[in-house]
Design a protein around this motif. Structure first.
Motif, PDB file in Angstrom:
ATOM      1  N   ALA A 188       0.810  -1.210   0.000  1.00 21.76           N
ATOM      2  CA  ALA A 188       0.000   0.000   0.000  1.00 21.76           C
ATOM      3  C   ALA A 188       0.842   1.258   0.000  1.00 21.76           C
ATOM      4  CB  ALA A 188      -0.932   0.014   1.222  1.00 21.76           C
ATOM      5  N   SER A 189       2.067   1.198   0.586  1.00 23.20           N
ATOM      6  CA  SER A 189       2.850   2.410   0.726  1.00 23.20           C
ATOM      7  C   SER A 189       3.280   2.976  -0.610  1.00 23.20           C
ATOM      8  CB  SER A 189       4.078   2.123   1.596  1.00 23.20           C
ATOM      9  OG  SER A 189       4.888   1.157   0.974  1.00 23.20           O
ATOM     10  N   SER A 190       3.439   2.121  -1.635  1.00 22.81           N
ATOM     11  CA  SER A 190       3.911   2.597  -2.929  1.00 22.81           C
ATOM     12  C   SER A 190       2.775   2.755  -3.938  1.00 22.81           C
ATOM     13  CB  SER A 190       4.942   1.600  -3.487  1.00 22.81           C
ATOM     14  OG  SER A 190       4.346   0.343  -3.672  1.00 22.81           O
ATOM     15  N   ALA A 191       1.542   2.602  -3.492  1.00 20.33           N
ATOM     16  CA  ALA A 191       0.424   2.625  -4.432  1.00 20.33           C
ATOM     17  C   ALA A 191      -0.168   4.017  -4.540  1.00 20.33           C
ATOM     18  CB  ALA A 191      -0.640   1.634  -3.986  1.00 20.33           C
ATOM     19  N   ASP A 192      -0.620   4.382  -5.743  1.00 21.64           N
ATOM     20  CA  ASP A 192      -1.346   5.603  -5.989  1.00 21.64           C
ATOM     21  C   ASP A 192      -2.498   5.241  -6.906  1.00 21.64           C
ATOM     22  OD1 ASP A 192      -2.071   8.267  -6.100  1.00 21.64           O
ATOM     23  OD2 ASP A 192       0.007   8.937  -6.107  1.00 21.64           O
ATOM     24  N   ALA A 193      -3.387   6.207  -7.172  1.00 22.26           N
ATOM     25  CA  ALA A 193      -4.588   5.872  -7.923  1.00 22.26           C
ATOM     26  C   ALA A 193      -4.417   6.051  -9.426  1.00 22.26           C
ATOM     27  CB  ALA A 193      -5.764   6.713  -7.420  1.00 22.26           C
ATOM     28  N   ARG A 194      -3.712   7.082  -9.845  1.00 20.51           N
ATOM     29  CA  ARG A 194      -3.621   7.395 -11.274  1.00 20.51           C
ATOM     30  C   ARG A 194      -2.887   6.284 -12.031  1.00 20.51           C
ATOM     31  NH1 ARG A 194       0.285  10.291  -8.635  1.00 20.51           N
ATOM     32  NH2 ARG A 194       2.424  10.018  -9.398  1.00 20.51           N
ATOM     33  N   ILE A 195      -2.849   6.418 -13.343  1.00 21.16           N
ATOM     34  CA  ILE A 195      -2.175   5.421 -14.169  1.00 21.16           C
ATOM     35  C   ILE A 195      -0.719   5.268 -13.726  1.00 21.16           C
ATOM     36  CG2 ILE A 195      -1.505   7.070 -15.961  1.00 21.16           C
ATOM     37  CD1 ILE A 195      -2.128   4.848 -18.005  1.00 21.16           C
ATOM     38  N   GLY A 196      -0.287   4.036 -13.592  1.00 18.88           N
ATOM     39  CA  GLY A 196       1.058   3.761 -13.104  1.00 18.88           C
ATOM     40  C   GLY A 196       1.156   3.590 -11.615  1.00 18.88           C
ATOM     41  N   ARG A 197       0.101   3.949 -10.876  1.00 24.23           N
ATOM     42  CA  ARG A 197       0.040   3.749  -9.429  1.00 24.23           C
ATOM     43  C   ARG A 197       1.097   4.539  -8.661  1.00 24.23           C
ATOM     44  NH1 ARG A 197      -4.840   1.749  -7.962  1.00 24.23           N
ATOM     45  NH2 ARG A 197      -5.226  -0.356  -8.733  1.00 24.23           N
ATOM     46  N   GLY A 198       1.718   5.531  -9.297  1.00 21.55           N
ATOM     47  CA  GLY A 198       2.703   6.319  -8.577  1.00 21.55           C
ATOM     48  C   GLY A 198       3.990   5.573  -8.293  1.00 21.55           C
ATOM     49  N   VAL A 199       4.257   4.491  -9.042  1.00 18.80           N
ATOM     50  CA  VAL A 199       5.523   3.778  -8.902  1.00 18.80           C
ATOM     51  C   VAL A 199       6.240   3.825 -10.250  1.00 18.80           C
ATOM     52  CG1 VAL A 199       4.629   2.250  -7.108  1.00 18.80           C
ATOM     53  CG2 VAL A 199       4.517   1.531  -9.488  1.00 18.80           C
ATOM     54  N   SER A 211       0.485  -4.771 -19.448  1.00 19.65           N
ATOM     55  CA  SER A 211       0.336  -5.840 -18.456  1.00 19.65           C
ATOM     56  C   SER A 211       0.236  -5.256 -17.048  1.00 19.65           C
ATOM     57  CB  SER A 211       1.502  -6.827 -18.544  1.00 19.65           C
ATOM     58  OG  SER A 211       2.704  -6.279 -18.049  1.00 19.65           O
ATOM     59  N   TYR A 212       1.013  -4.207 -16.759  1.00 20.18           N
ATOM     60  CA  TYR A 212       0.928  -3.567 -15.443  1.00 20.18           C
ATOM     61  C   TYR A 212      -0.407  -2.849 -15.279  1.00 20.18           C
ATOM     62  CZ  TYR A 212       6.006  -4.283 -15.613  1.00 20.18           C
ATOM     63  OH  TYR A 212       7.268  -4.818 -15.729  1.00 20.18           O
ATOM     64  N   PHE A 213      -0.826  -2.114 -16.321  1.00 15.86           N
ATOM     65  CA  PHE A 213      -2.095  -1.396 -16.244  1.00 15.86           C
ATOM     66  C   PHE A 213      -3.259  -2.367 -16.041  1.00 15.86           C
ATOM     67  CE2 PHE A 213      -0.060   1.931 -19.277  1.00 15.86           C
ATOM     68  CZ  PHE A 213       0.639   2.469 -18.217  1.00 15.86           C
ATOM     69  N   SER A 214      -3.239  -3.486 -16.763  1.00 18.95           N
ATOM     70  CA  SER A 214      -4.307  -4.474 -16.637  1.00 18.95           C
ATOM     71  C   SER A 214      -4.359  -5.045 -15.226  1.00 18.95           C
ATOM     72  CB  SER A 214      -4.108  -5.608 -17.650  1.00 18.95           C
ATOM     73  OG  SER A 214      -4.155  -5.121 -18.973  1.00 18.95           O
ATOM     74  N   ARG A 215      -3.203  -5.313 -14.670  1.00 20.92           N
ATOM     75  CA  ARG A 215      -3.140  -5.846 -13.310  1.00 20.92           C
ATOM     76  C   ARG A 215      -3.699  -4.831 -12.311  1.00 20.92           C
ATOM     77  NH1 ARG A 215       2.771  -7.373 -11.618  1.00 20.92           N
ATOM     78  NH2 ARG A 215       2.558  -8.386 -13.671  1.00 20.92           N
ATOM     79  N   ASP A 216      -3.354  -3.551 -12.495  1.00 22.51           N
ATOM     80  CA  ASP A 216      -3.852  -2.513 -11.595  1.00 22.51           C
ATOM     81  C   ASP A 216      -5.358  -2.336 -11.733  1.00 22.51           C
ATOM     82  OD1 ASP A 216      -1.237  -2.125 -10.779  1.00 22.51           O
ATOM     83  OD2 ASP A 216      -0.898  -0.424 -12.132  1.00 22.51           O
ATOM     84  N   LEU A 217      -5.870  -2.413 -12.961  1.00 18.27           N
ATOM     85  CA  LEU A 217      -7.314  -2.309 -13.160  1.00 18.27           C
ATOM     86  C   LEU A 217      -8.041  -3.490 -12.532  1.00 18.27           C
ATOM     87  CD1 LEU A 217      -7.411  -1.044 -16.866  1.00 18.27           C
ATOM     88  CD2 LEU A 217      -8.012   0.264 -14.819  1.00 18.27           C
ATOM     89  N   ASP A 218      -7.461  -4.682 -12.621  1.00 13.79           N
ATOM     90  CA  ASP A 218      -8.064  -5.852 -11.974  1.00 13.79           C
ATOM     91  C   ASP A 218      -8.121  -5.664 -10.463  1.00 13.79           C
ATOM     92  OD1 ASP A 218      -8.450  -7.133 -14.378  1.00 13.79           O
ATOM     93  OD2 ASP A 218      -6.619  -8.338 -14.258  1.00 13.79           O
ATOM     94  N   GLU A 219      -7.091  -5.049  -9.915  1.00 16.32           N
ATOM     95  CA  GLU A 219      -7.093  -4.787  -8.472  1.00 16.32           C
ATOM     96  C   GLU A 219      -8.206  -3.813  -8.105  1.00 16.32           C
ATOM     97  OE1 GLU A 219      -4.247  -2.698  -5.093  1.00 16.32           O
ATOM     98  OE2 GLU A 219      -3.331  -3.500  -6.922  1.00 16.32           O
TER      99      GLU A 219
END
Length: 315
Positions: free
Chosen positions: A28-39, A222-230
């Motif tokens: 959770a500490s490295s997560a953000d909402a926008r595209i890319g999750r802030g990492v 692949s990263y974006f799809s994984r984040d959207l699934d989350e």
């Protein structure tokens, strides 16, 4: 039940809480909402493990990649996926997490761990010592990784001149870039970069994976799809609106194999909200615009169009 037994039971409960909570805190500490999750995610070809030069837009160094499919020395077209534990030194971090969290903290449930033969308050001391060992080794490993990264950056060369960027800006808000870049970046290229900034954010907000496939590399998709699934698993949807480029300039551009690369520092504003999927109620974010500074790397196959290859956060 005497006091010693109650204390030992409390320590056991604490061990369970720590073993379950630590992975969640790290995630959770490295997560953000926008595209890319802030990492920092993606690949920069053979320069993936070299930091892009600083610019007037992003004077701080770009952060190393948290998620990348590129192995050191490869061309950047590895398998999609990757993550923190795929970076150099990952075996050390994985060993620390599995060995100490598993054998140490969970071992307390069974009277085991490094101090399994000692009971009562000695077990409390044992737990504290194990935590101290974990902190020490993690810091040691992080220091090793930082030194290795700095050595790679030093061999990559210093930042390119930015005088032309500071003195002349295009209508898009981008500086015209350094005239000494190995690959010439034209005003039309900067216009393409700005369009990609807005188009990828819009496709992300619409959860349009098909559109994202036309705008980014398979690795990034692949990263974006994984984040959207989350997001779907949490029953929320992230909405980004009002994306506007405020300032941007070229960090570096180069030709590699059959593709062109350009790493561009961008400072932009956006409204970032996360809504309940059913009610539409805002659960995270704000209706007020916020500013973000990131380094985006774009890839252009020979004769093709620019697509997004990486997003890096700035310190």
């Amino acid at each position: 039940m005497n006091f010693r037994q109650r204390a030992f039971g409390l320590v056991q409960a604490l061990a369970v809480v720590l073993s379950l909570a630590v992975p969640l805190v790290v995630a959770a500490s490295s997560a953000d909402a926008r595209i890319g999750r802030g990492v920092s995610s993606g690949s920069r070809g053979s320069r993936t493990y070299s930091a892009p030069p600083s610019t007037s837009t992003a004077p701080s160094a770009a952060q190393p990649f948290n998620r990348t499919s590129t192995n050191p020395g490869s061309s950047g077209f590895g398998r999609p996926g990757g993550g923190f534990f795929n970076r150099p030194g990952s075996g050390l971090f994985r060993g620390l997490a599995a060995g100490f969290l598993g054998a140490g903290l969970l071992g307390m449930l069974f009277g085991g761990g490094l101090f399994g033969g000692i009971g009562g308050f000695s077990s409390i001391i044992g737990l504290l010592l194990q935590i101290a060992v974990i902190v020490f080794l993690v810091r040691l490993a992080m220091s090793w990784w930082q030194r290795r990264h700095e050595m790679g950056t030093a061999y990559a060369g210093g930042p390119s001149p930015l005088g032309a960027q500071a003195s002349s800006r295009s209508a898009t808000g981008f500086g015209l870039g350094s005239g000494s870049a190995p690959l010439q970046i034209l005003p039309a290229d900067y216009e393409a970069f700005e369009r990609l900034l807005g188009d990828t954010q819009a496709a992300w907000s619409n959860e349009d994976v098909g559109r994202l496939r036309t705008l980014a590399t398979p690795e990034m998709v692949s990263y974006f799809s994984r984040d959207l699934d989350e997001n779907r698993s949490r029953n929320v949807v992230n909405k980004v609106s009002g994306t506007r480029l405020l300032q941007g300039d070229l960090a570096e551009a180069w030709r590699e194999g059959g593709a062109d690369y350009a790493s561009v520092a961008m400072r932009y504003s956006l409204i970032d909200t996360t809504l309940d999927r059913n009610s539409g109620r805002m659960v995270e974010g704000s209706e007020q615009p916020e500013e973000v500074t990131e380094v985006w790397t774009f890839l252009r196959p020979r004769g093709g169009n620019w697509i997004l290859s990486a997003i890096q956060q700035t310190s």
